[in-house]
Each structure stands twice: as structure tokens, then as C-alpha cells.
Design a protein around this motif. Sequence first.
Motif, PDB file in Angstrom:
ATOM      1  N   ARG A   1       0.836  -1.212   0.000  1.00 20.13           N
ATOM      2  CA  ARG A   1       0.000   0.000   0.000  1.00 20.13           C
ATOM      3  C   ARG A   1       0.868   1.258   0.000  1.00 20.13           C
ATOM      4  O   ARG A   1       0.607   2.209  -0.740  1.00 20.13           O
ATOM      5  N   GLN A   2       1.922   1.255   0.795  1.00 20.83           N
ATOM      6  CA  GLN A   2       2.823   2.411   0.858  1.00 20.83           C
ATOM      7  C   GLN A   2       3.508   2.629  -0.492  1.00 20.83           C
ATOM      8  O   GLN A   2       3.594   3.759  -0.974  1.00 20.83           O
ATOM      9  N   ASP A   3       3.971   1.570  -1.129  1.00 26.85           N
ATOM     10  CA  ASP A   3       4.620   1.689  -2.433  1.00 26.85           C
ATOM     11  C   ASP A   3       3.664   2.259  -3.476  1.00 26.85           C
ATOM     12  O   ASP A   3       4.043   3.098  -4.284  1.00 26.85           O
ATOM     13  N   VAL A   4       2.414   1.794  -3.473  1.00 30.83           N
ATOM     14  CA  VAL A   4       1.437   2.277  -4.445  1.00 30.83           C
ATOM     15  C   VAL A   4       1.156   3.758  -4.217  1.00 30.83           C
ATOM     16  O   VAL A   4       1.117   4.543  -5.154  1.00 30.83           O
ATOM     17  N   ARG A   5       0.984   4.161  -2.973  1.00 34.40           N
ATOM     18  CA  ARG A   5       0.705   5.573  -2.662  1.00 34.40           C
ATOM     19  C   ARG A   5       1.841   6.486  -3.099  1.00 34.40           C
ATOM     20  O   ARG A   5       1.619   7.593  -3.563  1.00 34.40           O
ATOM     21  N   GLU A   6       3.072   6.012  -2.961  1.00 31.97           N
ATOM     22  CA  GLU A   6       4.232   6.852  -3.264  1.00 31.97           C
ATOM     23  C   GLU A   6       4.686   6.751  -4.713  1.00 31.97           C
ATOM     24  O   GLU A   6       5.471   7.572  -5.170  1.00 31.97           O
ATOM     25  N   PHE A   7       4.211   5.757  -5.448  1.00 34.08           N
ATOM     26  CA  PHE A   7       4.733   5.499  -6.784  1.00 34.08           C
ATOM     27  C   PHE A   7       4.349   6.567  -7.785  1.00 34.08           C
ATOM     28  O   PHE A   7       5.133   6.949  -8.627  1.00 34.08           O
ATOM     29  N   GLU A   8       3.129   7.059  -7.728  1.00 33.81           N
ATOM     30  CA  GLU A   8       2.642   8.014  -8.720  1.00 33.81           C
ATOM     31  C   GLU A   8       2.263   9.322  -8.031  1.00 33.81           C
ATOM     32  O   GLU A   8       1.138   9.496  -7.585  1.00 33.81           O
ATOM     33  N   PRO A   9       3.225  10.258  -7.933  1.00 39.17           N
ATOM     34  CA  PRO A   9       2.965  11.505  -7.206  1.00 39.17           C
ATOM     35  C   PRO A   9       1.910  12.396  -7.858  1.00 39.17           C
ATOM     36  O   PRO A   9       1.355  13.277  -7.199  1.00 39.17           O
ATOM     37  N   SER A  10       1.583  12.181  -9.121  1.00 36.08           N
ATOM     38  CA  SER A  10       0.572  13.012  -9.773  1.00 36.08           C
ATOM     39  C   SER A  10      -0.848  12.638  -9.347  1.00 36.08           C
ATOM     40  O   SER A  10      -1.792  13.345  -9.667  1.00 36.08           O
ATOM     41  N   VAL A  11      -0.997  11.538  -8.621  1.00 37.71           N
ATOM     42  CA  VAL A  11      -2.310  11.111  -8.140  1.00 37.71           C
ATOM     43  C   VAL A  11      -2.441  11.508  -6.679  1.00 37.71           C
ATOM     44  O   VAL A  11      -1.630  11.121  -5.847  1.00 37.71           O
ATOM     45  N   ASN A  12      -3.480  12.284  -6.372  1.00 40.64           N
ATOM     46  CA  ASN A  12      -3.758  12.670  -4.995  1.00 40.64           C
ATOM     47  C   ASN A  12      -4.355  11.454  -4.296  1.00 40.64           C
ATOM     48  O   ASN A  12      -5.491  11.072  -4.553  1.00 40.64           O
ATOM     49  N   ALA A  13      -3.594  10.852  -3.395  1.00 39.25           N
ATOM     50  CA  ALA A  13      -4.000   9.602  -2.759  1.00 39.25           C
ATOM     51  C   ALA A  13      -5.011   9.798  -1.637  1.00 39.25           C
ATOM     52  O   ALA A  13      -5.485   8.831  -1.059  1.00 39.25           O
ATOM     53  N   ALA A  14      -5.391  11.049  -1.330  1.00 35.98           N
ATOM     54  CA  ALA A  14      -6.307  11.317  -0.224  1.00 35.98           C
ATOM     55  C   ALA A  14      -7.660  10.628  -0.409  1.00 35.98           C
ATOM     56  O   ALA A  14      -8.288  10.230   0.565  1.00 35.98           O
ATOM     57  N   ASN A  15      -8.122  10.491  -1.635  1.00 34.68           N
ATOM     58  CA  ASN A  15      -9.433   9.900  -1.900  1.00 34.68           C
ATOM     59  C   ASN A  15      -9.349   8.509  -2.513  1.00 34.68           C
ATOM     60  O   ASN A  15     -10.306   8.034  -3.102  1.00 34.68           O
ATOM     61  N   ILE A  16      -8.198   7.870  -2.384  1.00 29.90           N
ATOM     62  CA  ILE A  16      -7.974   6.550  -2.957  1.00 29.90           C
ATOM     63  C   ILE A  16      -7.807   5.538  -1.834  1.00 29.90           C
ATOM     64  O   ILE A  16      -6.980   5.723  -0.938  1.00 29.90           O
TER      65      ILE A  16
ATOM     66  N   GLU B   1      -4.601  -8.028  -1.362  1.00 32.18           N
ATOM     67  CA  GLU B   1      -4.897  -9.426  -1.080  1.00 32.18           C
ATOM     68  C   GLU B   1      -4.011 -10.302  -1.953  1.00 32.18           C
ATOM     69  O   GLU B   1      -3.963 -10.120  -3.167  1.00 32.18           O
ATOM     70  N   ASN B   2      -3.277 -11.191  -1.336  1.00 33.65           N
ATOM     71  CA  ASN B   2      -2.363 -12.089  -2.041  1.00 33.65           C
ATOM     72  C   ASN B   2      -1.384 -11.330  -2.919  1.00 33.65           C
ATOM     73  O   ASN B   2      -1.077 -11.735  -4.029  1.00 33.65           O
ATOM     74  N   GLY B   3      -0.918 -10.182  -2.440  1.00 37.63           N
ATOM     75  CA  GLY B   3       0.074  -9.409  -3.175  1.00 37.63           C
ATOM     76  C   GLY B   3      -0.472  -8.549  -4.298  1.00 37.63           C
ATOM     77  O   GLY B   3       0.282  -7.915  -5.009  1.00 37.63           O
ATOM     78  N   VAL B   4      -1.800  -8.513  -4.469  1.00 37.29           N
ATOM     79  CA  VAL B   4      -2.415  -7.716  -5.527  1.00 37.29           C
ATOM     80  C   VAL B   4      -3.130  -6.532  -4.899  1.00 37.29           C
ATOM     81  O   VAL B   4      -3.959  -6.694  -4.007  1.00 37.29           O
ATOM     82  N   ALA B   5      -2.797  -5.328  -5.368  1.00 41.08           N
ATOM     83  CA  ALA B   5      -3.421  -4.113  -4.853  1.00 41.08           C
ATOM     84  C   ALA B   5      -4.602  -3.732  -5.731  1.00 41.08           C
ATOM     85  O   ALA B   5      -4.503  -3.721  -6.950  1.00 41.08           O
ATOM     86  N   THR B   6      -5.721  -3.408  -5.082  1.00 41.53           N
ATOM     87  CA  THR B   6      -6.919  -2.932  -5.784  1.00 41.53           C
ATOM     88  C   THR B   6      -7.212  -1.522  -5.305  1.00 41.53           C
ATOM     89  O   THR B   6      -7.297  -1.276  -4.104  1.00 41.53           O
ATOM     90  N   LEU B   7      -7.351  -0.591  -6.263  1.00 39.09           N
ATOM     91  CA  LEU B   7      -7.613   0.805  -5.939  1.00 39.09           C
ATOM     92  C   LEU B   7      -9.106   1.083  -6.038  1.00 39.09           C
ATOM     93  O   LEU B   7      -9.764   0.633  -6.969  1.00 39.09           O
ATOM     94  N   THR B   8      -9.636   1.834  -5.065  1.00 39.38           N
ATOM     95  CA  THR B   8     -11.020   2.290  -5.100  1.00 39.38           C
ATOM     96  C   THR B   8     -11.043   3.761  -4.719  1.00 39.38           C
ATOM     97  O   THR B   8     -10.093   4.276  -4.140  1.00 39.38           O
ATOM     98  N   GLY B   9     -12.132   4.425  -5.042  1.00 36.31           N
ATOM     99  CA  GLY B   9     -12.261   5.824  -4.677  1.00 36.31           C
ATOM    100  C   GLY B   9     -12.470   6.691  -5.898  1.00 36.31           C
ATOM    101  O   GLY B   9     -12.998   6.235  -6.909  1.00 36.31           O
ATOM    102  N   HIS B  10     -12.057   7.945  -5.785  1.00 36.84           N
ATOM    103  CA  HIS B  10     -12.226   8.856  -6.910  1.00 36.84           C
ATOM    104  C   HIS B  10     -11.030   9.800  -7.012  1.00 36.84           C
ATOM    105  O   HIS B  10     -10.288   9.994  -6.062  1.00 36.84           O
TER     106      HIS B  10
END
Length: 96
Positions: free
Chosen positions: A7-22, A27-36
Motif C-alpha cells: 500500500r505504501q509503495d502504491v501511494r508513493e509510486f505516482e505523485p501526480s495522483v492525490n491519494a487522499a481519496n484513494i 490481497e495475495n500481493g495484488v493491490a486494488t484501488l477504489t475511490g475517486h
Amino acid sequence: MSGLLIRQDVREFEPSVNAANIGIAVENGVATLTGHVESYMEKAAAEHIEIRHPERKKRVDDEIATRAFDIITCDTALPDGAVDVKVERGCVILSG
């Protein structure tokens, strides 16, 4: 690798995405993004996040396809050529 680190890697990987609403579920090493997001550019960036960890060897698509095909051909109930195997970015797609 733990879900927290992923989760930390995903949040930090793409700085152009505001992670506040994501939300990020792992699960099993696969990250699923939700939000807007606030723009189409953020949406496009979030859809194409791909994290690769150097300590994990990622198999190339050809190797995965070969292995899947070998497994399918071991099933004697299936006629030859009944199932097609296609692999894109590590995802196996079966048709037929």
C-alpha cells in the motif's frame, strides 16, 4: 512483502495522483484501488500504476504462456487447439 508495504509503495509510486481519496486493498500481493480522483489525468495515471520489486523475479509473458499451454495440453479431455492462451502483462487470457 506485506500488504502495508505494498500500500505504501502504491501511494508513493505516482505523485501526480492525490491519494487522499484513494483506498488501497491488498490481497495475495495484488493491490486494488477504489475511490475517486479529481481529473482524467489522475484517473489515467492511477489505472497504469505498476510496481515491480527487484527482489521478485517477474516472469515474462512468453514464459507464462508456455507454462499455461503445457498445463492445458496435459488435460486429455480437451481436443488439441480447443483453448487459446494469451498473456498480457502477466495476466492469462483463455479463449476457445
